[in-house]
Structure formats: structure tokens, C-alpha cells
Write a protein that holds these residues in place. Structure first.
Motif, PDB file in Angstrom:
ATOM      1  N   UNK A  81      42.340  43.769  42.135  1.00 14.89           N
ATOM      2  CA  UNK A  81      43.020  44.792  40.825  1.00 14.89           C
ATOM      3  C   UNK A  81      42.855  44.254  39.559  1.00 14.89           C
ATOM      4  N   UNK A  82      44.000  44.009  39.488  1.00 15.59           N
ATOM      5  CA  UNK A  82      44.562  43.152  38.171  1.00 15.59           C
ATOM      6  C   UNK A  82      44.094  42.219  37.662  1.00 15.59           C
ATOM      7  N   UNK A  83      43.513  41.006  38.048  1.00 17.09           N
ATOM      8  CA  UNK A  83      42.344  40.128  37.256  1.00 17.09           C
ATOM      9  C   UNK A  83      41.262  40.713  37.640  1.00 17.09           C
ATOM     10  N   UNK A  84      40.902  42.249  37.804  1.00 22.35           N
ATOM     11  CA  UNK A  84      39.136  42.641  38.135  1.00 22.35           C
ATOM     12  C   UNK A  84      38.233  41.439  36.982  1.00 22.35           C
ATOM     13  N   UNK A  85      38.718  41.995  35.678  1.00 25.33           N
ATOM     14  CA  UNK A  85      37.813  42.083  34.041  1.00 25.33           C
ATOM     15  C   UNK A  85      38.128  40.768  33.681  1.00 25.33           C
ATOM     16  N   UNK A  86      39.124  39.892  34.597  1.00 22.67           N
ATOM     17  CA  UNK A  86      38.956  38.430  33.600  1.00 22.67           C
ATOM     18  C   UNK A  86      37.869  37.861  34.969  1.00 22.67           C
ATOM     19  N   UNK A  87      37.575  37.787  36.519  1.00 23.04           N
ATOM     20  CA  UNK A  87      35.945  37.799  37.054  1.00 23.04           C
ATOM     21  C   UNK A  87      34.942  37.863  36.874  1.00 23.04           C
ATOM     22  N   UNK A  88      35.125  39.872  36.390  1.00 21.74           N
ATOM     23  CA  UNK A  88      34.314  39.691  35.833  1.00 21.74           C
ATOM     24  C   UNK A  88      33.543  39.232  34.777  1.00 21.74           C
ATOM     25  N   UNK A  89      34.062  38.588  33.694  1.00 19.39           N
ATOM     26  CA  UNK A  89      33.574  38.032  32.549  1.00 19.39           C
ATOM     27  C   UNK A  89      33.402  36.637  32.534  1.00 19.39           C
ATOM     28  N   UNK A  90      34.823  36.307  33.545  1.00 21.01           N
ATOM     29  CA  UNK A  90      35.655  35.096  32.808  1.00 21.01           C
ATOM     30  C   UNK A  90      34.118  34.300  33.644  1.00 21.01           C
ATOM     31  N   UNK A  91      34.273  34.327  35.492  1.00 19.17           N
ATOM     32  CA  UNK A  91      33.576  34.186  35.957  1.00 19.17           C
ATOM     33  C   UNK A  91      32.734  34.294  37.313  1.00 19.17           C
ATOM     34  N   UNK A  92      32.265  36.144  36.805  1.00 21.69           N
ATOM     35  CA  UNK A  92      30.870  36.120  37.720  1.00 21.69           C
ATOM     36  C   UNK A  92      29.906  36.785  36.665  1.00 21.69           C
ATOM     37  N   UNK A  93      30.183  36.345  35.497  1.00 23.49           N
ATOM     38  CA  UNK A  93      28.999  36.927  34.753  1.00 23.49           C
ATOM     39  C   UNK A  93      28.333  35.401  33.948  1.00 23.49           C
ATOM     40  N   UNK A 116      51.290  47.463  48.205  1.00 26.28           N
ATOM     41  CA  UNK A 116      49.982  45.455  48.723  1.00 26.28           C
ATOM     42  C   UNK A 116      49.313  45.890  49.942  1.00 26.28           C
ATOM     43  N   UNK A 117      48.908  46.930  49.584  1.00 29.97           N
ATOM     44  CA  UNK A 117      47.593  46.951  50.926  1.00 29.97           C
ATOM     45  C   UNK A 117      46.024  47.032  50.001  1.00 29.97           C
ATOM     46  N   UNK A 118      45.301  46.447  49.817  1.00 29.39           N
ATOM     47  CA  UNK A 118      44.494  46.442  49.098  1.00 29.39           C
ATOM     48  C   UNK A 118      43.424  47.207  50.575  1.00 29.39           C
ATOM     49  N   UNK A 119      43.161  48.445  50.795  1.00 27.78           N
ATOM     50  CA  UNK A 119      42.342  48.805  50.844  1.00 27.78           C
ATOM     51  C   UNK A 119      39.842  49.141  50.380  1.00 27.78           C
ATOM     52  N   UNK A 120      40.294  48.445  49.039  1.00 33.51           N
ATOM     53  CA  UNK A 120      38.998  48.367  48.045  1.00 33.51           C
ATOM     54  C   UNK A 120      38.569  46.743  47.493  1.00 33.51           C
ATOM     55  N   UNK A 121      38.959  46.228  47.846  1.00 32.52           N
ATOM     56  CA  UNK A 121      39.137  44.801  47.240  1.00 32.52           C
ATOM     57  C   UNK A 121      37.871  44.599  47.444  1.00 32.52           C
ATOM     58  N   UNK A 122      37.006  45.138  48.316  1.00 33.95           N
ATOM     59  CA  UNK A 122      36.010  44.363  48.943  1.00 33.95           C
ATOM     60  C   UNK A 122      34.389  44.860  48.228  1.00 33.95           C
ATOM     61  N   UNK A 123      34.981  46.492  48.344  1.00 34.27           N
ATOM     62  CA  UNK A 123      34.436  46.956  47.470  1.00 34.27           C
ATOM     63  C   UNK A 123      33.922  46.558  45.765  1.00 34.27           C
ATOM     64  N   UNK A 124      35.080  46.860  44.927  1.00 29.72           N
ATOM     65  CA  UNK A 124      35.027  46.114  43.689  1.00 29.72           C
ATOM     66  C   UNK A 124      34.573  44.628  43.693  1.00 29.72           C
ATOM     67  N   UNK A 125      34.505  44.085  44.562  1.00 30.06           N
ATOM     68  CA  UNK A 125      33.987  41.841  44.732  1.00 30.06           C
ATOM     69  C   UNK A 125      32.282  42.440  44.574  1.00 30.06           C
ATOM     70  N   UNK A 126      32.165  43.591  45.477  1.00 27.25           N
ATOM     71  CA  UNK A 126      30.321  43.377  45.934  1.00 27.25           C
ATOM     72  C   UNK A 126      30.078  43.463  44.938  1.00 27.25           C
ATOM     73  N   UNK A 127      30.341  44.577  43.860  1.00 25.68           N
ATOM     74  CA  UNK A 127      30.067  45.438  43.135  1.00 25.68           C
ATOM     75  C   UNK A 127      29.410  44.516  42.101  1.00 25.68           C
ATOM     76  N   UNK A 128      29.438  43.438  42.233  1.00 22.43           N
ATOM     77  CA  UNK A 128      29.895  42.272  40.708  1.00 22.43           C
ATOM     78  C   UNK A 128      28.712  41.924  41.173  1.00 22.43           C
ATOM     79  N   UNK A 129      27.839  40.953  40.446  1.00 18.74           N
ATOM     80  CA  UNK A 129      26.928  40.222  40.212  1.00 18.74           C
ATOM     81  C   UNK A 129      26.896  39.169  40.045  1.00 18.74           C
ATOM     82  N   UNK A 130      26.060  38.222  41.030  1.00 20.85           N
ATOM     83  CA  UNK A 130      26.821  36.311  41.133  1.00 20.85           C
ATOM     84  C   UNK A 130      28.060  36.429  42.117  1.00 20.85           C
ATOM     85  N   UNK A 131      28.956  37.151  42.798  1.00 16.85           N
ATOM     86  CA  UNK A 131      29.576  36.869  43.184  1.00 16.85           C
ATOM     87  C   UNK A 131      29.524  37.211  44.852  1.00 16.85           C
ATOM     88  N   UNK A 132      29.984  36.038  45.384  1.00 17.10           N
ATOM     89  CA  UNK A 132      29.660  35.664  46.527  1.00 17.10           C
ATOM     90  C   UNK A 132      30.570  36.726  47.293  1.00 17.10           C
TER      91      UNK A 132
END
Lengths: 309, 275
Positions: A81-93, A116-132
Motif C-alpha cells: 500500500x504505502x510503497x505501491x507506486x514505488x514498486x510500480x515505477x521503480x521495480x515493476x515497470x 495492520x491486516x492486509x486483505x488486498x495486497x495479493x490483488x494489488x500486486x497481481x495487477x502489476x505487469x512483470x510482477x511475480x
């Protein structure tokens, strides 16, 4: 019983001893994420960036671009969540090989509550191209998965848990990114599971057997890439699917299963997971019961899906 | 002290690069004019004097690193890379076109000489810290340079990174702020003030220098000063003019993300002596 985060910390230390290019980053949670074990032996290769997750991901990107193999850890809610866009731009892209190993995924975080309980992290990360995206079932599989991603060609998100969970896999088991595992044969229906729900499904299958129902259990630690063939085979052979995940039913395992089946082999599906709600405080055990993530709930879901067959 | 001949040559290079930036933006009919022109003198000093790099071998182990954190100034970076020989100058005509290796914002996977992916503001300093740490761990002499915008200083991640670089004692890291005082919506000071930048970075334990960002000699001296500074990173605050070199673009926020029209290009090239 062992927590997946404990297996992570131990494996990271082993990898650190084997490969000087392994570097580890954390955001002030190294005691909880277990990266502190690595930090103690390799302080020069450990970077605690403080409570600054965005910067952590950016630094990890630079380290990877500079030839290192970074593992960056914090809680799943902050990593995704907090670092989503950094993961998107700096890593996944760019597809940079950085391993985001997020601990404290799901509701079994417990007493800290819904914030503190992520119930959405897998969905968020799955949506990014290049991510495993990986979500191992237990300690041994976590160790194998962490070894598999060290030196992998692209960015990886691994979701681990806080609570101790039953051991499903033998020590020294194999792990292949993109592959699922059939843990129990069965012909009437299939549980397709990830993370700690796999152990719950194995229990449910035993209960169902006493009622004369043959339940298959297919564990999918790799949500992306996803083992489409193994899922379609289970759908064709058993004709009914129950998904189970410690995550929202939206966008995670339930999501990828329904997307895949809709295109490849439409059969009845029941999704077990959080029904589009946040978590709350409580013990891990209480929360699994409250949100319907126990073997008993899986048995009921199996009965529902069989009626729709 | 750099000799006058070197400075004159670099000034000529910067002039040619301005021409190339304007032409590529006009051809693309899209892109960021003002911030490319304000940044080009600093980039000229880096790519054609300060940095060790090998256009024939972009991944050369001994190279210095450059990160364009204000990724929208990509035309300035591409102009430098083409001039240095990373790819043929004709490629500049493909800027922002489908299938081009010259994307709207820098892409390490497509363009030789580009080290990381930027464009979403505020992320480059963190990436540069990672590159600097990797060089230190691998015991490489490499220095890492990163160019930021002053509007970009409004991003919180910049300050996370501003804390971290001196904490790690990264004297192999040099940041430059292209302080042109304008951002898309107007004056930085009016949109959300970031001044005083110098005292802020001093308070964050950086070595801080302020220079005229269009004075090549001053830039070279600042970069030399940064290289000699031990134990902490250097922040060079380069005071610049948005649209510098083309009077009718200068000091105008309206030319942030607008390319020169055909007539503006003709007029601009005439003013630059390249009619």
C-alpha cells in the motif's frame, strides 16, 4: 508449527552466507520481519531505512540496477500500500529483480487490528505487469520459495504471515515459480488454496472423506504466474472448485481462479475469503473463525459447490 | 580550474543540445520544453566533462551513474546521449512515437545509457542512493549523479531519501536541483513553497553548494568540489531559468509541457544562431 517469517529469516541468513550480492532492506521492523537475523551477521549488507517504505523500495531498485540482489521487507499492508507506486515505477515497470518479502499478511496479524491486516495486497500486486506474486503455505515451502527467487530475473512479491502455521511440506521441498502442487487426490471437487488456508483445506478434505466426499487439494503458492493447466485439469476432472485464501475474495486467488475458469472451463466455484471487509482486533484463531476461514467453513463451502454441480 | 577553451567548447555543446531539444520536441509535437532547457547546462557539464562513461559500452563497470529524477526532462537527457554517441542522432526524431526507444520518460529497458526508470516524480534520489550503495559494496569507484526539479521537492519521498543519503555517508553521491522556480501550475513559491532549499539540506547534513545553473564554469567547479567532499553527499542547488536560451520561453510555466510550434521553432533557432 512454524511461522513463515521465521523460515524467511533463517533462509535469508543462509543465502547471505552463500552469496555476497544478497542485500537486505527493512523499514524499522527487522525484529518482526526477521531480517534482523541477517542484519546481525551482515551489518554492512543490511539497510534499515527507518520508517520510510517508499525510500526503501527506491533504494532497493538502485541496488538491483547496481548488480545486487535485494530483499526488502516490511508488513504487507505497508509494502503493497504505502510503497505501491514505488514498486510500480521503480521495480515493476523496468522489471528490476527486487524481492519484496512482506510479512504480517492477512488477518492472522491478530491484535493489531484492521489497520495492520492486509486483505488486498495479493490483488494489488497481481495487477502489476512483470510482477511475480507468491504466497507459500508453511515454513519449508517458504524456505524453498526464498531460495527460488534469489537471483530470479524480475521483481517478486512474497506474502508471509506472523502466526505459527502447521507444516504441510517436507524440509528441503522443491519450489518452482508458476507451478501449483496437488497435495491430495480427489474426484468430487477441488479445494484450490494458497498460504495458510492450504493446511485448513487438507483438514477439511479429511472431514469430507468421512462423509463419502472425495476432495482434491491443489495448493497454489504462485498466484502469478499461475498454474493454469493444473487448475483446468482439476476443473475438468472434479467439476467443482472451492477457493480459499486469507485475503479478500476480490482479486486474489478467488479472482485468478474465476478469471481462468471463465475462459477455460466454466464450473461452479465458491470463494472462501474475506467478503469485501476489513479485519479487526482479536487473536489469530478467533479471527479465522470470525471471518469463516476454518476447515468447518471449507466443508460447508464444498457442500454448497457440490449442490451446484 | 577548468580552462577557458574547455568551457567555451562545453558552452558550444550546450547550445547545440538546445537546438536538438527544440527540434525533437517540435517533431514529436509533445513533451516538456521549459524544464529541458533549464537543465541542459548541468547535463552538459556532467556528460561531456565530469562523468566517466562509455557510449560504446553503456553497461561498462567503471562508469559513473546518472539518474534523471525529473524524468520529464527526458529530451535533455536524450540529446546528451545522442551527442555522446549512445545512439544515432536521427533517433531523436522518434521521440514519443509508437515503438521508439525514446519514451516520453526515461526507460532503462529501452534506451542505452539510461540507468533506471523515472518519470513519476520523487523517486530518483532513492534510486541513486541504491546505485551509490551498490557501487560502495562492490568497491567500485563509480560516482552517482541525480538531477531533481525544485517542484519535485514537494514529494515526501525526496525527504525520506534526503535523510538517508547522509546517514549512509554517501560521498559518492551528488544531487543537483534544477531550481527553475516554476512548476506546471505556476511558481513553486506560490503552489507550495520549498524555500529555503540550501538550509534544509544543510540541516539534513548534506554538503550544499549554490550556483548559477547556466554558468558552465561554476557548475564544473561545484562538481569538482563535490568530488573532493568526504563523508557526506553533495547537493548542488543550480539556480536556473525555465526555458533558458529562448527568450519567449523563459520564466514561463505555460511552456512546462508544451513543445515549440513550427513558427516558434524557426524563431527560437534564429535566436540561438541556428537559423
Amino acid at each position: 508449527m512454524i511461522a513463515t517469517r521465521d523460515a524467511y529469516g533463517k533462509t535469508l541468513l543462509e543465502l547471505g552466507r552463500e552469496n555476497p550480492r544478497i542485500v537486505v532492506l527493512d523499514a524499522d521492523l527487522s525484529g518482526s520481519t526477521k531480517t534482523g537475523i541477517f542484519a546481525k551477521e551482515f551489518p554492512e549488507r543490511f539497510f534499515n531505512v527507518g520508517i520510510a517504505e517508499a525510500n526503501m523500495v527506491g533504494i532497493a531498485a538502485g541496488l538491483a540496477a547496481g548488480g545486487m540482489i535485494p530483499f526488502a521487507s516490511t508488513f504487507a499492508v505497508f509494502a503493497s500500500g504505502r510503497a505501491f507506486e514505488q514498486i510500480r515505477q521503480s521495480l515493476a515497470y523496468p522489471g528490476l529483480p527486487v524481492n519484496i518479502v512482506a510479512t504480517h499478511g492477512g488477518i492472522t496479524v491478530g491484535e493489531d487490528g484492521g489497520s495492520h491486516q492486509s486483505v488486498e495486497d495479493l490483488a494489488i500486486m497481481r495487477s502489476l505487469p512483470n510482477m511475480t506474486v507468491l504466497c507459500p503455505a508453511d515454513g519449508p515451502e517458504t524456505s524453498a520459495a526464498i531460495r527460488a527467487i534469489a537471483g530470479y530475473k524480475g521483481p517478486v512479491y512474497v506474502r508471509l504471515g506472523r502466526a505459527k502455521v502447521p507444516v504441510v511440506f517436507p524440509n528441503g521441498c522443491d519450489f518452482t515459480i508458476g507451478k501449483g502442487v496437488t497435495l491430495r487426490p480427489g474426484s468430487d471437487m477441488t479445494f484450490v488454496t494458497t498460504g495458510l488456508m492450504t493446511a485448513q483445506a487438507l483438514e477439511a478434505a479429511v472431514i469430507l472423506e468421512t462423509a463419502g466426499i472425495s476432495a482434491r487439494v491443489v495448493h497454489m503458492a504462485s498466484l502469478k504466474p499461475f498454474d493454469v493447466d493444473l487448475l483446468l485439469q482439476a476443473a475438468r476432472e472434479t467439476g467443482a472448485i472451492v477457493t480459499a485464501e486469507e485475503h479478500s475474495v476480490i482479486g486474489g486467488l478467488g479472482g485468478v481462479v474465476c478469471e481462468t475458469l471463465a475462459e477455460g472451463c466454466p464450473v461452479p466455484v465458491e470463494r472462501v475469503g474475506l467478503r469485501d471487509v476489513f479485519g479487526q482486533s482479536g487473536t489469530a484463531e478467533e479471527l479465522l473463525i470470525h471471518y469463516g476461514l476454518t476447515p468447518g467453513h471449507l466443508v460447508e463451502a464444498a457442500q454448497r459447490v457440490l449442490r451446484r454441480k | 580550474m577548468p580552462d577557458q577553451a574547455t568551457i567555451t567548447e562545453l558552452e558550444q555543446t550546450a547550445l547545440q543540445l538546445r537546438v536538438n531539444i527544440l527540434k525533437m520536441l517540435n517533431t514529436a509535437n509533445s513533451g516538456h520544453t521549459g524544464g529541458s532547457l533549464s537543465a541542459i547546462d548541468a547535463l552538459t557539464a556532467l556528460f561531456f566533462h565530469e562523468m566517466r562513461h562509455d557510449p560504446g559500452n553503456p553497461r561498462w563497470d567503471g562508469r559513473d551513474h546518472f539518474v534523471l529524477s525529473k524524468g520529464h526532462a527526458a529530451p535533455a537527457l536524450y540529446a546528451c546521449l545522442a551527442e555522446a554517441g549512445y545512439f544515432p542522432p536521427e533517433d531523436l526524431k522518434t521521440l514519443r512515437r509508437l515503438g521508439s526507444h525514446l519514451q516520453g520518460h526515461p526507460d532503462m529497458k529501452k534506451t542505452p545509457g539510461v540507468e533506471v526508470c523515472t518519470g513519476s516524480l520523487g523517486q530518483g534520489l532513492s534510486q541513486a542512493i541504491g546505485l551509490a550503495l551498490a557501487a560502495r559494496l562492490a568497491k567500485r569507484e563509480a560516482r552517482t549523479y541525480v538531477l531533481l526539479g525544485d517542484g519535485e521537492m514537494q514529494e515526501g519521498q525526496v525527504w525520506e531519501a534526503a535523510m538517508a543519503a547522509p546517514h549512509y555517508g554517501l560521498d559518492n553521491l551528488c544531487a543537483i536541483v534544477d531550481a527553475n522556480a516554476l512548476q506546471i501550475d505556476g511558481e513553486v513559491a506560490k503552489v507550495m513553497g520549498v524555500a529555503p532549499l540550501g538550509p534544509k539540506f544543510l540541516a539534513f547534513n548534506w554538503h550544499v553548494l549554490e550556483v548559477d545553473g547556466h554558468d558552465i564554469c561554476a557548475l564544473l567547479q561545484a562538481l569538482a568540489d563535490a568530488k573532493q567532499t568526504k563523508g557526506k553527499p553533495t547537493m548542488i542547488i543550480a539556480r536556473t531559468v525555465k526555458g533558458k536560451g529562448v527568450p519567449f520561453f523563459e520564466h514561463k510555466a505555460s511552456y512546462h509541457g508544451v513543445p515549440p510550434s513550427d513558427q516558434e521553432l524557426v524563431d527560437a533557432l534564429a535566436l540561438l544562431g541556428h537559423a
